[in-house]
Write a protein that holds these residues in place. Structure first.
Motif, short mmCIF file in Angstrom:
data_model
loop_
_atom_site.label_atom_id
_atom_site.label_comp_id
_atom_site.label_asym_id
_atom_site.label_seq_id
_atom_site.Cartn_x
_atom_site.Cartn_y
_atom_site.Cartn_z
N GLN A 50 0.63 -1.26 0.00
CA GLN A 50 0.02 0.06 -0.11
C GLN A 50 0.89 1.20 0.00
OE1 GLN A 50 -3.30 0.22 -0.41
NE2 GLN A 50 -2.93 2.23 -0.68
N ILE A 51 1.89 1.33 0.88
CA ILE A 51 2.85 2.46 0.63
C ILE A 51 3.62 2.44 -0.76
CG2 ILE A 51 5.23 3.13 1.71
CD1 ILE A 51 4.24 2.05 4.35
N SER A 52 3.90 1.61 -1.19
CA SER A 52 4.40 1.66 -2.70
C SER A 52 3.58 2.04 -3.52
CB SER A 52 5.04 0.00 -3.00
OG SER A 52 5.85 -0.36 -2.22
N LYS A 53 2.22 1.77 -3.47
CA LYS A 53 1.16 2.45 -4.34
C LYS A 53 1.10 4.07 -4.13
CE LYS A 53 -1.65 -1.64 -4.69
NZ LYS A 53 -3.07 -2.15 -4.06
N ASN A 54 1.13 4.33 -2.99
CA ASN A 54 1.11 5.60 -2.60
C ASN A 54 2.20 6.57 -2.86
OD1 ASN A 54 -1.46 5.32 -1.62
ND2 ASN A 54 -0.49 4.90 0.75
N ILE A 55 3.20 5.76 -2.89
CA ILE A 55 4.57 6.60 -3.32
C ILE A 55 4.74 6.67 -4.91
CG2 ILE A 55 7.13 6.26 -3.60
CD1 ILE A 55 7.25 4.87 -1.04
N LEU A 56 4.05 5.82 -5.59
CA LEU A 56 3.98 6.01 -7.19
C LEU A 56 3.04 7.04 -7.47
CD1 LEU A 56 4.11 2.31 -8.45
CD2 LEU A 56 5.70 3.84 -8.99
N LYS A 57 1.90 6.89 -6.59
CA LYS A 57 0.93 8.13 -6.90
C LYS A 57 1.43 9.45 -6.68
CE LYS A 57 -3.74 9.39 -5.75
NZ LYS A 57 -5.08 9.21 -4.80
N TYR B 16 5.24 -1.26 -9.19
CA TYR B 16 6.17 -1.95 -8.23
C TYR B 16 6.04 -3.24 -8.42
CZ TYR B 16 2.18 -3.05 -5.40
OH TYR B 16 0.89 -3.41 -4.90
N GLU B 17 7.25 -4.02 -8.05
CA GLU B 17 7.37 -5.55 -8.17
C GLU B 17 8.09 -5.84 -6.95
OE1 GLU B 17 6.09 -7.61 -10.07
OE2 GLU B 17 5.25 -6.26 -12.00
#
Length: 575
Positions: free
Chosen positions: A243-250, A303-304
């Motif tokens: 979830q943090i990775s998604k937010n970073i990308l956004k 992200y992967e």
């Protein structure tokens, strides 16, 4: 208690001065001639020396001259006592480095006043020097742990923080540590299109945006170029990391404004978990980067999570490895030579040997690409020995052509240095090529020396016993500490180009470079400045009394014949 050495051939004068000084609570040594005085000065290192000018065996001028050449006695306050009244005698002593003159006969008051003034002045200078060294030590410590472009922690700081987090988590609660690699996609194109300054501004902006978004929830570091890393500590499950990775990308998908221009950038993220994917930070960093590469192969901006089943090396990497082995077998490497210039004379006094690989299919392959690969697959020892032998052979050939004083500097890798028979190998090369050991300088970085400090010091001393010189390379860019300069038997300190570049516009680097040069000279080390590219940089280094420079201001690395032509042309640096 202050210590004073009296060098005087007339016994009665010595006794009178000694009695006077002992009454004033000074500790006093006596020398009846110059030779004895020099030995006592080097052994006891007094706080001040009183010396007669006219003496048998060695007169006062020769005593002072020898003391000023010795690192242990070079800065001791020195006062001449003389009955000579000719001003030329006074001038001669001052030119040799005397601090004061006392005319004989003199009163007790005159003598004590001269001693007090010199001791106080020396104390002030010493305190100022120690203060400057302390400031430099603090600045260097910051440089060790902070990336200069983004002001974020670097790899070393990240490693220490990871170990602290690992010790704090609970096995009973099955806590995990998330390691997220964040790479800017197609960063090299941005570099080429916008230039280094804009690229650095972008890196700084990326770091600031992630820091603002995550705050204390993550430890953020900048490793190099386009690579950032985040450590998320003491998590309960992997979904939190996703979830943090998604937010970073956004957050990072929003435009960046660099020099009032809008830049759209995409990012690829790779995730690895402690303890599932590894116990050590280097292993986790490697596996998170593998996940980044996989993400980029899928088009990026995603992200992967690392999967153990992935093929760790793609076809290009395997092909490069095979080509590297062939290059060594078929002698496809070349050595180029970058001139080193003595700043006092302006003459080329040697060169650094630099390996080059021009592949028939790939063209020029950067050492930054194939050297790490050679270390990884175990070829670096053989390549390093080829470099050493070839450089020594070429230098001996230049000697035969009349370039007698030419010295060659060769980089020694960590794995090469750690070979149990490295001393014997170096000796065999010197003997077989007929090169005097004094014409060889081995350059080492301290990162691998400090891993086994005691054994490294012993090995360096054995190498130095051959008669060659040892240089600490890239000083100030890794683990550098001023204490290592005292512990390790170095002859040369090489200042990394990051301190030299635009030094005329960087007040902080000016203070560091000037203090490091002074300190190195106090430790009897020569200083070489790398990466000198402008006249302004040269002028400051000359002002700071740097010994030797190398860089594009004089010449790029050259093939052997071009280097020889440059030396023979006498087109030396204008002093």
């Amino acid at each position: 208690m202050k210590k004073i050495l009296i060098i005087e051939d007339e016994e009665l004068i010595r006794i009178n001065i000694k009695e006077l000084l002992e009454v004033e609570d000074f500790e006093v040594w006596e020398a009846e001639n110059g030779e004895v005085g020099i030995k006592l000065a080097q052994h006891h290192q007094p706080d001040l020396i009183l010396c007669d000018v006219m003496m048998p065996i060695l007169d006062g001028y020769r005593v002072l001259e020898q003391l000023r050449r010795h690192p242990l006695t070079a800065t001791i306050p020195f006062i001449f006592m003389t009955a000579l009244t000719d001003r030329s005698n006074t001038r001669k002593g001052m030119e040799l480095g005397a601090d004061d003159y006392i005319s004989k006969p003199c009163t007790a008051t005159e003598l004590l006043k001269a001693i007090t003034v010199r001791l106080e002045k020396h104390s002030q200078v010493k305190q100022h020097y120690e203060s400057q060294v302390q400031k430099v030590q603090e600045e260097l410590q910051k440089l060790i742990y902070i990336d200069p472009i983004t002001n974020l922690p670097n790899r070393l700081a990240l490693r220490e923080k990871f170990e602290q987090i690992k010790e704090s988590i609970s096995d009973e609660k099955r806590q995990i540590i998330g390691v997220i690699a964040v790479n800017i996609d197609r960063f090299r194109r941005i570099n080429e299109a916008w230039g280094y300054e804009a690229s650095n501004s972008l890196l700084k902006a990326v770091g600031e945006r992630m820091t603002s978004q995550l705050g204390s929830r993550a430890k953020i570091a900048h490793l190099n170029e386009e690579k950032f890393v985040l450590i998320l500590e003491a998590l309960a499950d992997e979904e939190q990391v996703f979830q943090i990775s998604k937010n970073i990308l956004k957050n990072l998908s929003l435009p960046f404004f660099i020099y009032d221009k809008e830049i759209g950038v995409s990012f690829s993220l790779g995730i690895a978990f402690y303890p599932r994917d590894g116990d050590e930070i280097d292993q986790l960093l490697h596996r998170s980067q593998l996940a980044v590469y996989y993400s980029q192969q899928q088009g990026g901006n995603r992200y992967e999570c690392y999967q153990e089943t992935w093929q760790r090396k793609d076809d290009d990497q395997i092909a490069l490895e095979n080509d590297l082995r062939r290059a060594l077998e078929q002698n496809e490497f070349q050595l180029y030579y970058q001139p080193k210039v003595d700043l006092k004379t302006g003459q080329i006094i040697g060169a650094e040997a630099l390996i080059r690989w021009i592949d028939s299919k790939r063209g020029f392959v950067s050492p930054g690409v194939f050297i790490p690969l050679a270390e990884e697959i175990g070829l670096i020892e053989a390549i390093g020995e080829w470099v050493l032998r070839t450089a020594c052979k070429q230098t001996k050939a230049w000697h035969r052509l009349g370039l007698k004083e030419m010295q060659i500097a060769v980089n020694l890798s960590g794995r090469q240095f750690n070979l149990p028979d490295i001393r014997q190998r170096v000796l065999e090369v010197l003997l077989s090529e007929g090169l005097p050991p004094s014409c060889l300088e081995l350059e080492l970085t301290e990162s691998f020396l400090i891993e086994h400090e005691d054994s490294s010091i012993q090995k360096l001393n054995r190498l130095k016993a051959l008669g060659l010189q040892i240089a600490i390379d890239d000083f100030g860019t890794g683990y550098s500490s001023l204490s290592y300069l005292q512990q390790f038997p170095f002859d040369v300190l090489k200042l990394d180009r990051c301190f030299i570049q635009d030094i005329n516009q960087n007040q902080k680097n000016q203070v560091i470079v000037e203090a490091v040069i002074k300190m190195a000279h106090e430790l009897n080390l020569q200083v070489v400045a790398e990466g000198v590219e402008t006249q302004a940089e040269l002028e400051l280094l000359r002002q700071y009394q740097c010994d030797i420079i190398q860089g594009y201001l004089l010449s790029r690395p050259l093939p052997p014949q071009d280097f020889q032509n440059l030396v023979e042309s006498n087109k030396y640096l204008i002093i």
